[in-house]
Each structure stands twice: as C-alpha cells, then as structure tokens.
Design a protein around this motif. Structure first.
Motif, PDB file in Angstrom:
ATOM      1  N   LEU A  90      -6.201   8.760   7.717  1.00  0.00           N
ATOM      2  CA  LEU A  90      -5.382   7.950   6.813  1.00  0.00           C
ATOM      3  C   LEU A  90      -5.226   6.535   7.357  1.00  0.00           C
ATOM      4  N   GLY A  91      -5.045   6.412   8.669  1.00  0.00           N
ATOM      5  CA  GLY A  91      -4.932   5.090   9.280  1.00  0.00           C
ATOM      6  C   GLY A  91      -6.149   4.219   8.998  1.00  0.00           C
ATOM      7  N   ASP A  92      -7.329   4.816   9.044  1.00  0.00           N
ATOM      8  CA  ASP A  92      -8.562   4.066   8.761  1.00  0.00           C
ATOM      9  C   ASP A  92      -8.589   3.566   7.322  1.00  0.00           C
ATOM     10  N   HIS A  93      -8.153   4.408   6.396  1.00  0.00           N
ATOM     11  CA  HIS A  93      -8.129   4.012   4.977  1.00  0.00           C
ATOM     12  C   HIS A  93      -7.108   2.902   4.741  1.00  0.00           C
ATOM     13  N   ILE A  94      -5.958   3.025   5.374  1.00  0.00           N
ATOM     14  CA  ILE A  94      -4.932   1.991   5.224  1.00  0.00           C
ATOM     15  C   ILE A  94      -5.427   0.664   5.797  1.00  0.00           C
ATOM     16  N   GLU A 121      -7.259   7.594 -13.113  1.00  0.00           N
ATOM     17  CA  GLU A 121      -7.038   6.251 -12.571  1.00  0.00           C
ATOM     18  C   GLU A 121      -5.557   5.958 -12.305  1.00  0.00           C
ATOM     19  N   VAL A 122      -4.801   7.016 -11.991  1.00  0.00           N
ATOM     20  CA  VAL A 122      -3.410   6.831 -11.587  1.00  0.00           C
ATOM     21  C   VAL A 122      -3.345   6.460 -10.111  1.00  0.00           C
ATOM     22  N   ILE A 123      -4.263   7.022  -9.318  1.00  0.00           N
ATOM     23  CA  ILE A 123      -4.379   6.657  -7.904  1.00  0.00           C
ATOM     24  C   ILE A 123      -5.733   5.988  -7.681  1.00  0.00           C
ATOM     25  N   ASP A 124      -5.851   5.299  -6.555  1.00  0.00           N
ATOM     26  CA  ASP A 124      -7.072   4.529  -6.300  1.00  0.00           C
ATOM     27  C   ASP A 124      -8.071   5.231  -5.394  1.00  0.00           C
ATOM     28  N   GLU A 125      -7.588   6.063  -4.498  1.00  0.00           N
ATOM     29  CA  GLU A 125      -8.499   6.661  -3.525  1.00  0.00           C
ATOM     30  C   GLU A 125      -7.922   7.969  -3.002  1.00  0.00           C
ATOM     31  N   ILE A 126      -8.816   8.952  -2.792  1.00  0.00           N
ATOM     32  CA  ILE A 126      -8.430  10.230  -2.204  1.00  0.00           C
ATOM     33  C   ILE A 126      -8.808  10.210  -0.729  1.00  0.00           C
ATOM     34  N   VAL A 127      -7.851  10.531   0.126  1.00  0.00           N
ATOM     35  CA  VAL A 127      -8.097  10.572   1.575  1.00  0.00           C
ATOM     36  C   VAL A 127      -8.378  12.017   1.962  1.00  0.00           C
ATOM     37  N   PRO A 128      -9.570  12.314   2.497  1.00  0.00           N
ATOM     38  CA  PRO A 128      -9.909  13.705   2.831  1.00  0.00           C
ATOM     39  C   PRO A 128      -9.039  14.267   3.942  1.00  0.00           C
ATOM     40  N   GLU A 129      -8.767  15.566   3.838  1.00  0.00           N
ATOM     41  CA  GLU A 129      -8.014  16.280   4.864  1.00  0.00           C
ATOM     42  C   GLU A 129      -8.963  17.184   5.653  1.00  0.00           C
ATOM     43  N   VAL A 173      -2.513  -0.772  -3.907  1.00  0.00           N
ATOM     44  CA  VAL A 173      -3.421   0.343  -3.666  1.00  0.00           C
ATOM     45  C   VAL A 173      -2.584   1.597  -3.482  1.00  0.00           C
ATOM     46  N   VAL A 174      -2.920   2.649  -4.222  1.00  0.00           N
ATOM     47  CA  VAL A 174      -2.232   3.932  -4.081  1.00  0.00           C
ATOM     48  C   VAL A 174      -3.240   4.948  -3.550  1.00  0.00           C
ATOM     49  N   LEU A 175      -3.013   5.395  -2.319  1.00  0.00           N
ATOM     50  CA  LEU A 175      -3.845   6.413  -1.697  1.00  0.00           C
ATOM     51  C   LEU A 175      -3.156   7.763  -1.830  1.00  0.00           C
ATOM     52  N   MET A 176      -3.938   8.828  -1.777  1.00  0.00           N
ATOM     53  CA  MET A 176      -3.358  10.167  -1.894  1.00  0.00           C
ATOM     54  C   MET A 176      -4.170  11.132  -1.056  1.00  0.00           C
ATOM     55  N   LEU A 177      -3.492  11.890  -0.206  1.00  0.00           N
ATOM     56  CA  LEU A 177      -4.182  12.892   0.592  1.00  0.00           C
ATOM     57  C   LEU A 177      -4.778  13.963  -0.314  1.00  0.00           C
ATOM     58  N   GLU A 178      -5.868  14.534   0.124  1.00  0.00           N
ATOM     59  CA  GLU A 178      -6.676  15.442  -0.687  1.00  0.00           C
ATOM     60  C   GLU A 178      -5.892  16.597  -1.302  1.00  0.00           C
ATOM     61  N   ILE A 212       0.860  -1.187   0.000  1.00  0.00           N
ATOM     62  CA  ILE A 212       0.000   0.000   0.000  1.00  0.00           C
ATOM     63  C   ILE A 212       0.893   1.232   0.000  1.00  0.00           C
ATOM     64  N   SER A 213       0.677   2.115  -0.965  1.00  0.00           N
ATOM     65  CA  SER A 213       1.472   3.335  -1.078  1.00  0.00           C
ATOM     66  C   SER A 213       0.575   4.545  -0.833  1.00  0.00           C
ATOM     67  N   VAL A 214       1.124   5.546  -0.148  1.00  0.00           N
ATOM     68  CA  VAL A 214       0.361   6.759   0.162  1.00  0.00           C
ATOM     69  C   VAL A 214       1.188   7.983  -0.212  1.00  0.00           C
ATOM     70  N   ILE A 215       0.598   8.884  -0.992  1.00  0.00           N
ATOM     71  CA  ILE A 215       1.227  10.176  -1.278  1.00  0.00           C
ATOM     72  C   ILE A 215       0.754  11.125  -0.189  1.00  0.00           C
ATOM     73  N   ILE A 216       1.641  11.464   0.756  1.00  0.00           N
ATOM     74  CA  ILE A 216       1.231  12.282   1.903  1.00  0.00           C
ATOM     75  C   ILE A 216       1.531  13.766   1.709  1.00  0.00           C
ATOM     76  N   GLY A 217       2.409  14.098   0.761  1.00  0.00           N
ATOM     77  CA  GLY A 217       2.753  15.497   0.512  1.00  0.00           C
ATOM     78  C   GLY A 217       3.070  15.683  -0.951  1.00  0.00           C
ATOM     79  N   GLU A 218       4.354  15.735  -1.268  1.00  0.00           N
ATOM     80  CA  GLU A 218       4.793  15.797  -2.659  1.00  0.00           C
ATOM     81  C   GLU A 218       5.137  14.408  -3.179  1.00  0.00           C
ATOM     82  N   GLY A 219       4.731  14.126  -4.384  1.00  0.00           N
ATOM     83  CA  GLY A 219       5.161  12.911  -5.054  1.00  0.00           C
ATOM     84  C   GLY A 219       5.872  13.329  -6.324  1.00  0.00           C
ATOM     85  N   GLY A 220       7.172  13.505  -6.246  1.00  0.00           N
ATOM     86  CA  GLY A 220       7.907  14.078  -7.359  1.00  0.00           C
ATOM     87  C   GLY A 220       8.732  13.079  -8.149  1.00  0.00           C
ATOM     88  N   SER A 221       8.424  12.918  -9.420  1.00  0.00           N
ATOM     89  CA  SER A 221       9.267  12.229 -10.392  1.00  0.00           C
ATOM     90  C   SER A 221       9.529  10.754 -10.026  1.00  0.00           C
TER      91      SER A 221
END
Length: 317
Positions: free
Chosen positions: A281-285, A257-265, A211-216, A191-200
């Motif tokens: 985020l813990g709940d989503h993970i 469809e690059v990420i699977d789910e947006i985690v609300p902030e 599963v790729v999660l990403m904060l809002e 399980i991967s999570v983009i918590i801030g910047e996801g660069g290159s």
C-alpha cells in the motif's frame, strides 16, 4: 490465527502442519517433506478459495480481527508522527486519529478511523464509529494541512458513523456533510484508502479524495449488508443477498469507477501478512502522491469536484 467460517478446510490443514512441527521439535524426527507437501496443499487451497470469494465472504475478510488497522499503517509508514487531538468545540473523538508525520520523506497529514485490536482498545476507539466531534476534528486537520500546503492521507475503516442519540443531538449529519465539503474544498493532494470497511457517510466523510485506493478484499458501501437486509428483507438472515446486491467489493467499485485503483493483498488476505500488505500500500500511495504533488492546487480541487459530480450523472438516450 482466527479462521473464518469458509476457511475451515484450510484451518484443518494448518492445524496438522502445526502438530507435525511440534512433533519434529520434540522427537527430532525429520518430517520436513510431509510439512512441505501439506504447505503446498494449503497454498493451493488458499488460492482456490480466495480467487472466488463471494461479496459476503469478502465482508468477513474485511472485518477480520487480525487485519491491520490504522495504527499499524501509521507505525510502519509514517515516521515522526505527532497526533493532534480535539475538535476545539466539544471533545476528542478517539474513533478518528489524526496528526502530522513524514511518509517516505514527504510531510503529510494522516487522518483515519481506528477500530482497536482487543476489547479494551475497541471500546476506547468506539469500534471505529466516529461521533460528530470526530468528523469536526478531521475537518480541522484538513484545513490545517491546506493552510500549510501539506498533502492529506486518509485511511478509512469503519462500519459507519456512530448512530447513538447523543451523536444525532450534536449534529452527526451536519458534521459528516461539512467533512465531505472540506475534502472537496482543500487545494492540496488528498489520497484516500479503504483499508477494511467503508461504511456509509462515516466513510465518505474522509474518502472524497483525488485518488481513492482500495485494498483487494476491503468493502465500501452506502450501508452494511446487515443494515440493508434489516431494512429491505426485514431480517438479518438476508445479509448474504444484500452483500450481493450492494456491489460493495473492490472489483465491482473499480468497474463502476467509484474507486481508482485496487491494491493487491497477500494470498489469504491482509491479516495473513500485514507487513507485505502495508508495504504494498505504501508503494501505491507514494506513486499517487508524486503525481498529485506536481499539479497546481486549484486544478487539484477542480478535478476532485468533477470526479465526484461525474459519479451522479446519468446518460440520456
């Protein structure tokens, strides 16, 4: 609190609230009603501002210095965390932290980028920009997790891999490619999570998950807006235009469809309420992990590979 440029009206209101609170404390004047009125105004302004952030403004939020970092997530979500250091070849890259721990009762291998919270820690962690030994460490830990059948959790927060001459001399591109290869090869849940910047490539090296999660308000792109602007427009002043063109927001990437789910902030971004952000985020993970742990390893690997191969397919008419 550090306020961003577009938050100046909010900063002024919150400054007035703080002044009134000090006045109330010192003079024992009951001005709770005025404070409540101003607080409602702040909430309304926050909601209006954050409901229509531009891609460039989201980039600023994703880079906010008070935004929770990897170490904050580990401290609150992972118990009995034991850091594991080194790539067994050259050095220990402190831009990437990894180790074993328990996430809500489940043994996990946690790996991620650490940017640091102040000047000293940012220099120590190289602002979250890993060198080849960092990605080789990540690869080593993923292979260890695979050997012991332990799920892997990666948290991504980097402007990109370190671009220095020394990193290139030690095989930066090869190290990133091998890390991606390992992500796609292991037979345990990833399980991967983009918590801030996801660069290159520095981000995708840890983000090729089931599963790729990403904060809002996080961002995820092949290059930073500033880097793109300097290449295409020959000027850093075009960073806003580049941010628009890159489609780097969570909302754009979910639609693609690059990420699977947006985690609300929380309202106003993760930096305004880190505790709620981390808990959400813990709940989503946890939900994703429970689902993935029921799937056989070979199927997990096949689905992960198919998922990323599908992103490059173009329909023919």
């Amino acid at each position: 609190m550090n306020f961003l440029d577009f938050e100046k009206p909010i900063a002024e209101l919150e400054g007035k609230i703080e002044e009134l609170r000090h006045l109330s404390d010192s003079d024992e004047i009951n001005i709770a009603e005025e404070i409540n009125r101003l607080q409602l105004k702040v909430d309304k302004l926050l909601r209006a501002t954050y409901s229509k952030l531009s891609p460039w403004q989201k980039s600023q939020v994703a880079r906010h210095p008070d935004r929770p970092h990897l170490s904050d997530y580990i401290a609150r979500l992972v118990s009995d965390f034991t850091p594991l250091a080194g790539d067994r070849s050259f050095a220990d890259d402190k831009a990437i932290i990894g180790g074993l721990g328990r996430f809500r009762g489940q043994s996990v291998m946690v790996i991620g980028h650490e940017k640091g919270h102040d000047t000293e820690s940012r220099v120590l962690h190289n602002f979250g920009m890993a060198k080849p030994e960092g990605y080789r460490k990540a690869r080593r830990l993923m292979e260890m997790a695979d050997h012991f059948r332990i799920p892997v959790l990666t948290l991504v927060d980097t402007a990109g891999a370190y671009p220095g001459v020394d990193a290139e001399a030690r095989g930066q591109a090869e190290a990133i490619a091998r890390s991606i290869e390992t992500c796609l090869d292991i037979r345990v849940p990833l399980i991967s999570v983009i918590i801030g910047e996801g660069g290159s490539g520095g981000a995708i090296a840890l983000a090729a998950g089931n599963v790729v999660l990403m904060l809002e308000h996080a961002i995820y792109s092949v290059i930073s807006p500033e880097g793109c602007a300097s290449i295409l427009w020959r000027s850093g002043d075009a960073a806003k235009d580049a941010a628009e063109a890159l489609r780097l927001t969570a909302q754009d990437l979910h639609a693609l469809e690059v990420i699977d789910e947006i985690v609300p902030e929380p309202l106003g971004g993760a930096h305004r309420n880190p505790e709620v952000t981390i808990s959400t985020l813990g709940d989503h993970i946890e939900r994703s992990l429970k689902t993935l742990c029921l799937i056989e390893g070979g199927v997990l690997r096949a689905r992960r590979r198919e998922k990323f191969l599908a992103m490059g397919k173009v329909g023919l008419s």
